[in-house]
Write a protein that holds these residues in place. Sequence first.
Motif, PDB file in Angstrom:
ATOM      1  N   SER A  88       0.772  -0.917  -0.075  1.00 61.33           N
ATOM      2  CA  SER A  88      -0.076  -0.034  -0.104  1.00 61.33           C
ATOM      3  C   SER A  88       0.913   1.205  -0.234  1.00 61.33           C
ATOM      4  N   LEU A  89       0.362   2.345  -0.596  1.00 61.18           N
ATOM      5  CA  LEU A  89       1.172   3.548  -0.644  1.00 61.18           C
ATOM      6  C   LEU A  89       0.902   4.180   0.882  1.00 61.18           C
ATOM      7  N   GLY A 154      13.367  -1.633   1.631  1.00 60.43           N
ATOM      8  CA  GLY A 154      12.863  -0.775   0.570  1.00 60.43           C
ATOM      9  C   GLY A 154      11.895  -1.776  -0.449  1.00 60.43           C
ATOM     10  N   SER A 155      12.215  -3.171  -0.155  1.00 63.23           N
ATOM     11  CA  SER A 155      11.270  -4.209  -1.035  1.00 63.23           C
ATOM     12  C   SER A 155       9.718  -3.904  -0.594  1.00 63.23           C
ATOM     13  N   GLY A 156       8.905  -3.848  -1.549  1.00 60.28           N
ATOM     14  CA  GLY A 156       7.610  -3.782  -1.105  1.00 60.28           C
ATOM     15  C   GLY A 156       6.947  -5.131  -0.546  1.00 60.28           C
ATOM     16  N   THR A 157       7.530  -6.180  -0.900  1.00 63.25           N
ATOM     17  CA  THR A 157       7.333  -7.443  -0.150  1.00 63.25           C
ATOM     18  C   THR A 157       7.769  -7.321   1.275  1.00 63.25           C
ATOM     19  N   ARG A 158       8.954  -6.892   1.662  1.00 63.12           N
ATOM     20  CA  ARG A 158       9.571  -6.810   2.794  1.00 63.12           C
ATOM     21  C   ARG A 158       8.743  -5.659   3.596  1.00 63.12           C
ATOM     22  N   GLU A 159       8.234  -4.546   3.126  1.00 65.83           N
ATOM     23  CA  GLU A 159       7.291  -3.550   3.711  1.00 65.83           C
ATOM     24  C   GLU A 159       6.040  -4.106   4.288  1.00 65.83           C
ATOM     25  N   SER A 160       5.401  -5.103   3.089  1.00 60.46           N
ATOM     26  CA  SER A 160       3.899  -5.882   3.772  1.00 60.46           C
ATOM     27  C   SER A 160       4.230  -6.818   4.560  1.00 60.46           C
ATOM     28  N   PHE A 161       5.585  -7.432   4.555  1.00 64.40           N
ATOM     29  CA  PHE A 161       5.732  -8.509   5.396  1.00 64.40           C
ATOM     30  C   PHE A 161       5.819  -7.674   6.975  1.00 64.40           C
ATOM     31  N   THR A 162       6.826  -6.842   6.861  1.00 63.34           N
ATOM     32  CA  THR A 162       6.838  -6.227   8.317  1.00 63.34           C
ATOM     33  C   THR A 162       5.589  -5.561   8.680  1.00 63.34           C
ATOM     34  N   HIS A 163       4.749  -5.059   7.826  1.00 63.37           N
ATOM     35  CA  HIS A 163       3.599  -4.503   8.355  1.00 63.37           C
ATOM     36  C   HIS A 163       2.559  -5.357   8.888  1.00 63.37           C
ATOM     37  N   GLN A 226     -10.175 -14.443   4.323  1.00 67.50           N
ATOM     38  CA  GLN A 226      -9.599 -15.484   5.572  1.00 67.50           C
ATOM     39  C   GLN A 226      -8.086 -15.502   5.784  1.00 67.50           C
ATOM     40  N   TYR A 227      -7.205 -15.536   4.693  1.00 72.78           N
ATOM     41  CA  TYR A 227      -5.818 -15.487   4.813  1.00 72.78           C
ATOM     42  C   TYR A 227      -5.481 -13.931   5.189  1.00 72.78           C
ATOM     43  N   LYS A 228      -4.884 -13.824   6.187  1.00 73.85           N
ATOM     44  CA  LYS A 228      -4.700 -12.524   6.531  1.00 73.85           C
ATOM     45  C   LYS A 228      -3.480 -11.862   5.808  1.00 73.85           C
ATOM     46  N   LEU A 229      -2.568 -12.470   5.475  1.00 73.77           N
ATOM     47  CA  LEU A 229      -1.305 -11.932   4.922  1.00 73.77           C
ATOM     48  C   LEU A 229      -1.499 -11.825   3.502  1.00 73.77           C
ATOM     49  N   ALA A 230      -2.206 -10.560   3.128  1.00 76.16           N
ATOM     50  CA  ALA A 230      -2.459 -10.177   1.593  1.00 76.16           C
ATOM     51  C   ALA A 230      -2.348  -8.849   1.400  1.00 76.16           C
TER      52      ALA A 230
END
Lengths: 270, 285
Positions: A88-89, A154-163, A226-230
């Motif tokens: 997300s931005l 800085g990777s989007g995947t990393r930032e989503s995972f962190t979040h 249902q799957y929360k990591l999206a």
Amino acid sequence: MSKSLAEWISSLCLTVALCFLALGCGGKHERAVNVVGSTSVQPFAEFLAEEYMAAHAEENVEVQGGGSTAGLQAVANQLADIGMCSRSLTEDEEKQFSGTTIARDGLAIVVNPGNPVTELTTDQLRALFSGSIRSWKDVGGEDGPVRPITREEGSGTRESFTHLVMGKERISRAALTQESNGAVKELVKGDPAAIGYMSLGLVGSELKAIKVDGVEPTGENVIADQYKLARPFLFITEGTLRPEAQRFMDYVLSPEGQRTLESEGLVRAK
Amino acid sequence: MRQDKLIAAALMIVAFSAVSGLALITVFIFKSGLPLIIESGARGFFLSLDWDPKNGSFGILSMIVGSLAVTAGAMIIGTVFGLGLAIVLTQFCPREIAAILKPLIELLAGIPSVVYGFIGVVTIAPLIRTHLGGPGLSVLAASIVLGVMVLPTVTSISVDAIKAVPRSYWEGSIALGATEWQSTYMVLLKAARSGIVAAIILGMGRAVGETMAVIMVAGNTLEIPHGPLDAVRTLTSNIALEMGYASGKHRDALFATAVTLFIIIMILNTAALLIAKRGVRGGGR
């Protein structure tokens, strides 16, 4: 001897100048639509671009990786028409850019197929990645070290995972850092002690995507919330698009483009 | 005559633009990087382990140690094999075979570093993981890959240095009753020492600056390695990994990383020049 050298140099200069001229003119006429950014979105965008160009021979779309934030910068610097973003931005970014969700993607937690662990909770994940759990035995696996694999800053995947998973905790300094989904995949494939996270659409059959909080990571579960990591996959633009870029954008959002994305393992934009 | 002057002037301009390009790069890197080093203080930047650019911590100690560890490992491997090869090629190998072997080793320099990195990831790292333990991506893996990459540099410059030793030294040593190995070890290598040291330092410069292959095989963790089987992040990897995303302070910190690298390489090159100079003086005496 020296005369021929001088002639040779001057003709070389002329050739170089002509080449630049030719390139400059040719480039302006048919500039391809540039799509730059997240390495998670990249394979899907490449696939879309292929299908699009196969159906419309006169169009030209070029897709490049580099990372979500790099994509945003490329759009801001007018180096790209469309940026790809796998998170997300932020609020600041929302003021500057407009993001269009083209699909949604699950964030799969992947382990080596030889690892007996099939299910983890978010709390366990956080402990595994922050380094407070150091043995697989503590989460129901065999006794042995845990090797978390993360993505670069800085990777989007990393930032989503962190979040989504880490919250305020930090990813362990000892975590191996890889710079693309492909590199994470290669590492987890070969290392029985590894655990990583990556785009659900890219997992493939060589890795094991485990259940998180008891929910299977599948497209259906992402749609059903249902799957929360999206996370969303966004196409980022600034201002008005050039007509050819707009046409590609329209194609991606069309039922046809959405079907392509779905067949590739993503979840259609709601 | 006029043409000669014209060409000389043109060549002069080309030469100076190359030098001023270098000067420009230096000024740019230092201008972008130094303010952050001053702001964080030498201690906060060079001696802190805490690299968390999102939260404003820029400590690169682990990367300095990482760079040095990987370079040292690479130089051990590169020197042992490179120097060994150079000795074999000049002393113990039939001329025809040496004529085939030397260009083959120089060919190694032409292989792109991504290819080395890829070989490292798919073969060397798994071998280390299964037989020695640890994550596989490690100081050892990076050292092996870099060691092979510096081989051509070390070997060919050492060969030249050994070949430059006057034949009479060797003949004198043999005439005194020394064996071939004794003559090589005690006379030739001693006489060629400064050239060999220069070869090693030039190879070291390549090892410190290499990026792509190291990103792929070093593992890029942020901890100081405790042994050769631990993963590390080098200064170059840090820049290449994060530059795509960096903006503001983070970007400055990457330039500051580059400044650090620049200083390390300057020290190595100055050392190489000094040693080479000493060699010339020694040879003239």
